[in-house]
Design a protein around this motif. Structure first.
Motif, PDB file in Angstrom:
ATOM      1  N   LEU A   9       1.057  -1.130   0.017  1.00 66.06           N
ATOM      2  CA  LEU A   9       0.155  -0.268  -0.128  1.00 66.06           C
ATOM      3  C   LEU A   9       0.654   1.216  -0.032  1.00 66.06           C
ATOM      4  CD1 LEU A   9      -2.749  -0.529   2.744  1.00 66.06           C
ATOM      5  CD2 LEU A   9      -3.599  -0.944   0.024  1.00 66.06           C
ATOM      6  N   ASN A  10       0.852   1.844  -1.126  1.00 66.35           N
ATOM      7  CA  ASN A  10       1.314   3.467  -1.466  1.00 66.35           C
ATOM      8  C   ASN A  10       1.307   4.551   0.321  1.00 66.35           C
ATOM      9  OD1 ASN A  10       2.958   3.416  -3.208  1.00 66.35           O
ATOM     10  ND2 ASN A  10       1.319   3.743  -5.119  1.00 66.35           N
ATOM     11  N   PRO A  11       1.552   5.317   0.561  1.00 61.21           N
ATOM     12  CA  PRO A  11       1.312   6.143   1.811  1.00 61.21           C
ATOM     13  C   PRO A  11       0.212   6.963   0.861  1.00 61.21           C
ATOM     14  CG  PRO A  11       3.426   6.336   1.505  1.00 61.21           C
ATOM     15  CD  PRO A  11       2.761   5.239   0.182  1.00 61.21           C
ATOM     16  N   THR A  12      -0.463   6.532   2.947  1.00 59.46           N
ATOM     17  CA  THR A  12      -2.210   7.523   2.608  1.00 59.46           C
ATOM     18  C   THR A  12      -1.718   9.402   1.743  1.00 59.46           C
ATOM     19  OG1 THR A  12      -3.798   8.148   3.088  1.00 59.46           O
ATOM     20  CG2 THR A  12      -2.765   8.078   4.656  1.00 59.46           C
ATOM     21  N   SER A  13      -2.346   9.472   1.298  1.00 59.69           N
ATOM     22  CA  SER A  13      -2.359  10.824   0.773  1.00 59.69           C
ATOM     23  C   SER A  13      -3.448  11.984   0.335  1.00 59.69           C
ATOM     24  CB  SER A  13      -1.352  11.160  -0.281  1.00 59.69           C
ATOM     25  OG  SER A  13      -2.565  10.940  -1.463  1.00 59.69           O
ATOM     26  N   VAL A  14      -4.645  11.441   1.278  1.00 58.89           N
ATOM     27  CA  VAL A  14      -6.189  11.982   0.636  1.00 58.89           C
ATOM     28  C   VAL A  14      -6.790  11.506   1.967  1.00 58.89           C
ATOM     29  CG1 VAL A  14      -6.555  12.485  -1.281  1.00 58.89           C
ATOM     30  CG2 VAL A  14      -6.420  10.944  -0.802  1.00 58.89           C
ATOM     31  N   ASN A  15      -7.903  12.287   2.355  1.00 58.29           N
ATOM     32  CA  ASN A  15      -9.007  12.381   3.554  1.00 58.29           C
ATOM     33  C   ASN A  15      -9.995  12.320   3.100  1.00 58.29           C
ATOM     34  OD1 ASN A  15      -6.547  12.097   5.635  1.00 58.29           O
ATOM     35  ND2 ASN A  15      -7.004  13.990   6.305  1.00 58.29           N
ATOM     36  N   ARG A  16     -10.558  11.687   3.902  1.00 59.91           N
ATOM     37  CA  ARG A  16     -12.107  11.621   3.060  1.00 59.91           C
ATOM     38  C   ARG A  16     -13.009  11.722   4.867  1.00 59.91           C
ATOM     39  NH1 ARG A  16     -10.457  13.202  -0.696  1.00 59.91           N
ATOM     40  NH2 ARG A  16     -11.500  12.322  -2.852  1.00 59.91           N
ATOM     41  N   THR A  17     -14.343  12.440   4.596  1.00 59.11           N
ATOM     42  CA  THR A  17     -15.439  12.426   5.855  1.00 59.11           C
ATOM     43  C   THR A  17     -16.498  11.865   5.471  1.00 59.11           C
ATOM     44  OG1 THR A  17     -14.350  14.487   6.015  1.00 59.11           O
ATOM     45  CG2 THR A  17     -16.845  14.373   7.697  1.00 59.11           C
ATOM     46  N   TYR A  18     -17.024  10.805   6.983  1.00 63.19           N
ATOM     47  CA  TYR A  18     -17.657  10.320   6.676  1.00 63.19           C
ATOM     48  C   TYR A  18     -18.531  11.000   7.860  1.00 63.19           C
ATOM     49  CZ  TYR A  18     -15.331   5.676   5.346  1.00 63.19           C
ATOM     50  OH  TYR A  18     -15.171   4.465   4.043  1.00 63.19           O
ATOM     51  N   VAL A  57     -16.551  11.986  10.750  1.00 62.52           N
ATOM     52  CA  VAL A  57     -15.573  11.640  11.760  1.00 62.52           C
ATOM     53  C   VAL A  57     -14.331  12.012   9.768  1.00 62.52           C
ATOM     54  CG1 VAL A  57     -16.240   9.318  11.161  1.00 62.52           C
ATOM     55  CG2 VAL A  57     -13.779   9.463  12.100  1.00 62.52           C
ATOM     56  N   VAL A  58     -13.270  12.280   9.687  1.00 63.75           N
ATOM     57  CA  VAL A  58     -12.306  12.146   8.884  1.00 63.75           C
ATOM     58  C   VAL A  58     -11.861  10.924   9.379  1.00 63.75           C
ATOM     59  CG1 VAL A  58     -10.586  13.702   8.029  1.00 63.75           C
ATOM     60  CG2 VAL A  58     -12.390  14.516   9.021  1.00 63.75           C
ATOM     61  N   MET A  59     -11.229  10.435   7.907  1.00 61.37           N
ATOM     62  CA  MET A  59     -10.399   9.511   7.839  1.00 61.37           C
ATOM     63  C   MET A  59      -9.107   9.633   6.707  1.00 61.37           C
ATOM     64  SD  MET A  59     -11.774   6.965  10.533  1.00 61.37           S
ATOM     65  CE  MET A  59     -11.607   5.601   9.443  1.00 61.37           C
ATOM     66  N   PRO A  60      -8.063   8.953   7.363  1.00 58.49           N
ATOM     67  CA  PRO A  60      -7.206   8.941   5.967  1.00 58.49           C
ATOM     68  C   PRO A  60      -7.539   7.681   5.030  1.00 58.49           C
ATOM     69  CG  PRO A  60      -6.117   8.204   7.606  1.00 58.49           C
ATOM     70  CD  PRO A  60      -8.006   8.350   8.036  1.00 58.49           C
ATOM     71  N   MET A  61      -7.563   8.014   3.363  1.00 63.67           N
ATOM     72  CA  MET A  61      -7.671   6.814   2.626  1.00 63.67           C
ATOM     73  C   MET A  61      -6.221   6.312   2.096  1.00 63.67           C
ATOM     74  SD  MET A  61     -10.739   7.634   3.712  1.00 63.67           S
ATOM     75  CE  MET A  61     -11.689   5.686   2.597  1.00 63.67           C
ATOM     76  N   TRP A  62      -7.034   5.083   1.696  1.00 61.14           N
ATOM     77  CA  TRP A  62      -4.990   4.543   1.225  1.00 61.14           C
ATOM     78  C   TRP A  62      -6.492   3.700  -0.627  1.00 61.14           C
ATOM     79  CZ3 TRP A  62      -5.035   4.591   5.942  1.00 61.14           C
ATOM     80  CH2 TRP A  62      -3.817   5.139   7.024  1.00 61.14           C
TER      81      TRP A  62
END
Length: 631
Positions: free
Chosen positions: A366-375, A388-393
Motif C-alpha cells: 500500500l502506498n502511503p496515504t495522501s488524501v482524507n475523506r469525511t464520513y 469523522v475524518v479518515m485517511p484513505m489508501w
C-alpha cells in the motif's frame, strides 16, 4: 502402560484414538465458526516416555528423560451437512454461514523426539541445577485452506441480491478469497535449550533463587521464493533468547513472609505462523484476495478455476522482517503472606507484566496515504449528528500483487494486577479458599490488522482479554462421621467428599466495528472495499473506545461429589458425580459488535449492537449446565 523398576527406571506408553463423525464434539459449530458445513474429525495420539534417575553421590542426583510423541488430526467434509451453496465459504455481516474452508485436510500430523538431562548438586547453602533439552519435530500438513473459495458480504441484503439475481455482472460482495497450489508440506524444526539455576539459603530468614535459560531453534526454510520479495527465501531463526529469572523470600517473623520475583520469557513460534511464512512466497500455494471492482472478479457463486486464471493484482505474499524475533514477556511479582492463627493464611500480591515485540502484520503493498475523506454519522432516525475524518489508501506499490503482508514485532501489551487470597481450614474436614483479582490489560493487538496500516500504537486500548474483576471461592468438605472400621462405615458413612468452585467475574468485551459496503466516495477508488480506510484492516469505530461492548458478568458454580469404595486393600473403587455450571447461569461469550454500516460515506447505526449472540464453553460447545457420572 506404566512400569518402574527398583533402579529408578520408568517407562510410560499411551495410545488414543478419537473420531467425531459430525465434527468436533467440544464445539457447537465447526472450528472456523461456521454455522453449517461441519464434517468428520479424527484425532490420534501416541506417546512413550522413559526416565532414569540415578544417585551419583551423597549430594548429587542425575535424571535422564527421553520421549516420543505422535499426533494426527484429520478433517473431512460431510457433504450431507453442506448448505445449498455447497463447499463454498460464505461470510455475511461477520457471521460464517457457508461450508468450512479448512476441510479437507490433515492439520497437522506431528512427530517429536525429545531428550532431556537434569543434574542437581547440593553444596552447603546452595542447590545448583543444570540441564539441557533437545527436540526434533516433524510436522506434516496436507491442506489447501479455502480451496473452494469464500465470499464476504457486508449485509444479508447484499448477499440476498447476489444469491437471487440472474444477472451475470451483479457483485455486491466486499471481497472474495481463494487458495491454490500444492497441499502437502513437510516442516521440520530442531530446538536446543540449556539452563542453570541456583537456590541459595543465604540466612535462616532469606532464601534467594536466580537462573538463566537460553533456547535456540532451527526453523524450516521455504523450498521456493518470490524473486520480487527476497525475504520469502528464508525464515529467521533468532539467537537473542536469553531468559534471566530471579527471586527471593524473606521471613519477617514467624507469621509473615515477603516474596518477590522477576522473569523473562520468550514465546515459541507456533506452527501456524511457520506454515504461513513457508507458503508466503505465493508459489508453493497461491492465496488471492479479489475486490468486486477488479477486472476478472468472479460473480457469485463462481470461483477461480486455477491459479493460471487469477485476476491481476490479487496474489498475496507473506514474509517476515530480517530482524524477526520471538515475542518477549517480562513479568515481576511481589507478595506478602501472613498467617492469622493456626488455620488461616492471607496473601496479597502485585503482578506487573510487559509484552514486547508482539507479532504484527502490515501490508507493504500500500502506498502511503495522501488524501482524507469525511464520513457522516447518522442517528437511528437517519439524521446526521456527527462526522469523522479518515485517511484513505487508494493505490498500491505494485499492480501485480494483492496484499504483501510483512510480519514484524511492532506490538506491545501492559498488564497490572492486584490479588488477595485467603485459605482457611475450618472444622470437621471443611477447607475454604477465596481469592479476588483486580486487573487491567492494555495492548495494541485487539484487531487482526491495524486500523491505519502499520500504525499499531493508534490501536492501543483495553485488550479483549481484559477482565477487570474476578472472585473465586473453593471449598472441600471431607467429613469423618465415625471411627468405626465396619462395612457400614467404609461403604456408607465415611469416604464422601464434596468440592465446589464458584466464580464471579466481570465479562470480557468486544470493540464496536463498522461494516463497509463497497466504494464510499465518488472519484476515489479504495484499494479494499471492506474497510473504512481502504486498507483491508481493522474496522473499529474510531469515535468509540476499544473494547467498549461488555459481554456481561459471569457467575458459574461447578460442583463434585465423590465416594471412595475400599473393596479390599488392593482393590478400590471411586464413584463421581459432577455438575458444571450447576445453577445453569448462562453467560455471553460474544455480542453483536457491528455498530454501523457504511454506505456512500454515511455511517448508519445498526440496531441490536451489544446484544449477546453466543454462549460457548467447553466441553460440549455450551456453558449451560452439564452433568457427568463416572465410576
Amino acid at each position: 502402560y506404566h512400569w518402574t523398576d527398583r533402579n529408578s527406571f520408568s517407562l510410560v506408553a499411551d495410545a488414543q484414538h478419537y473420531s467425531a463423525p459430525n465434527g468436533a464434539q467440544q464445539l457447537a459449530v465447526s472450528p472456523d465458526g461456521s454455522l453449517l458445513g461441519n464434517g468428520t474429525e479424527g484425532e490420534e495420539t501416541r506417546f512413550a516416555d522413559a526416565g532414569w534417575t540415578s544417585q551419583l553421590g551423597p549430594n548429587m542426583v542425575n535424571q535422564l528423560r527421553a520421549g516420543w510423541y505422535k499426533d494426527r488430526i484429520s478433517v473431512l467434509p460431510n457433504t450431507q451437512l453442506w448448505p445449498s451453496t455447497g463447499g463454498l465459504g460464505l461470510t455475511v455481516a461477520g457471521v460464517n454461514l457457508g461450508a468450512n474452508p479448512g476441510y479437507p485436510g490433515v492439520v497437522p500430523s506431528e512427530q517429536r523426539e525429545q531428550l532431556a538431562e537434569n543434574f542437581a548438586l547440593a553444596s552447603g547453602a546452595h542447590i545448583l541445577r543444570l540441564g539441557a533439552e533437545g527436540s526434533n519435530s516433524q510436522d506434516w500438513v496436507h491442506q489447501i485452506y479455502n480451496q473452494d473459495g469464500t465470499y464476504n458480504y457486508p449485509s444479508l441484503t447484499a448477499f440476498a441480491q447476489d444469491f437471487s439475481s440472474n444477472k451475470t455482472n451483479l457483485k455486491d460482495y466486499t471481497v472474495f478469497t481463494q487458495q491454490f497450489g500444492n497441499p502437502t508440506r513437510n516442516l521440520a524444526s530442531r530446538s536446543l535449550g540449556v539452563y542453570a539455576q541456583d537456590n541459595w539459603k543465604a540466612t535462616r530468614r532469606l532464601q534467594v533463587e536466580f537462573g538463566l535459560r537460553w533456547d535456540k531453534i532451527k526453523l524450516p526454510q521455504p523450498t521456493e521464493y518470490s524473486t520480487s520479495f527476497y525475504q520469502t527465501a528464508s525464515i529467521t531463526s533468532p539467537n537473542n533468547t536469553l531468559q534471566p529469572r530471579g527471586g527471593f523470600s524473606y521471613l519477617l517473623n514467624d507469621r509473615t513472609v515477603i516474596r518477590a520475583g522477576f522473569g523473562m520469557f520468550y514465546t515459541p513460534f507456533p506452527m501456524q505462523l511457520i506454515d504461513a511464512l513457508f507458503l508466503g512466497n505465493g508459489l508453493y500455494q497461491t492465496s488471492i484476495t479479489v475486490s468486486p471492482y477488479q477486472s476478472g472478479a468472479p460473480v457469485f457463486s463462481k470461483v477461480i478455476s486455477s491459479a493460471t486464471t487469477i485476476p491481476n493484482a490479487s496474489s498475496n505474499i507473506a514474509q517476515s522482517t530480517t530482524k524477526f524475533r520471538n515475542e518477549n514477556q517480562q513479568i515481576g511479582t511481589v507478595s506478602i503472606e501472613r498467617s492469622l492463627g493456626r488455620d488461616t493464611t492471607v496473601t496479597v500480591s502485585y503482578i506487573n507484566a510487559r509484552g514486547l515485540h508482539l507479532w504484527t502484520v502490515s501490508d507493504m503493498n500500500l502506498n502511503p496515504t495522501s488524501v482524507n475523506r469525511t464520513y457522516t454519522i447518522d442517528n437511528a432516525a437517519g439524521a446526521a449528528v456527527n462526522t469523522v475524518v479518515m485517511p484513505m489508501w487508494n493505490s498500491k506499490t505494485s499492480a501485480f500483487f494483492g496484499q504483501v503482508n510483512s510480519i514484524a514485532n511492532n506490538g506491545a501489551s501492559w498488564y497490572t494486577a492486584g490479588v488477595a487470597q485467603i485459605r482457611k481450614r475450618m472444622w470437621h474436614g471443611l477447607t475454604v479458599d477465596g481469592s479476588y483479582t483486580w486487573s487491567q490489560m492494555l495492548d495494541t493487538q485487539s484487531g487482526p490488522l491495524s486500523t491505519y496500516n502499520g500504525s499499531y500504537i493508534s490501536d492501543k486500548g483495553k485488550s479483549n482479554l481484559n477482565q477487570t474483576q474476578r472472585g473465586v471461592v473453593e471449598l472441600v468438605y471431607q467429613p469423618t462421621l465415625t471411627r468405626s472400621t465396619s462395612a457400614l462405615a467404609r461403604f456408607v458413612l465415611n469416604g464422601w467428599q464434596f468440592s465446589a468452585i464458584a466464580t464471579i467475574a466481570t465479562g470480557l468485551a468486544e470493540t464496536p466495528v463498522v461494516q463497509v459496503a463497497g466504494q464510499q466516495f465518488p472519484g476515489l477508488t479504495m484499494v479494499y472495499t471492506n474497510s473504512m480506510t481502504g486498507t483491508g484492516g481493522w474496522n473499529r469505530m474510531p469515535l468509540d473506545q476499544i473494547n467498549s461492548l461488555s459481554m456481561g458478568g459471569m457467575h458459574p458454580v461447578n460442583a463434585r461429589l465423590t465416594r471412595s469404595l475400599p473393596f479390599t486393600d488392593r482393590f478400590r473403587g471411586e464413584l463421581m458425580f459432577e455438575a458444571f455450571n450447576a445453577l445453569n447461569s448462562q453467560f455471553n461469550t460474544s455480542v453483536n459488535n457491528i455498530a454501523y454500516v457504511a454506505q456512500s460515506g454515511v455511517l448508519k447505526p445498526v440496531p441490536g449492537v451489544g446484544v449477546g449472540n453466543a454462549s460457548w464453553g467447553p466441553m460440549d460447545g455450551t456453558n449451560a449446565r452439564r452433568m457427568k457420572v463416572a465410576f
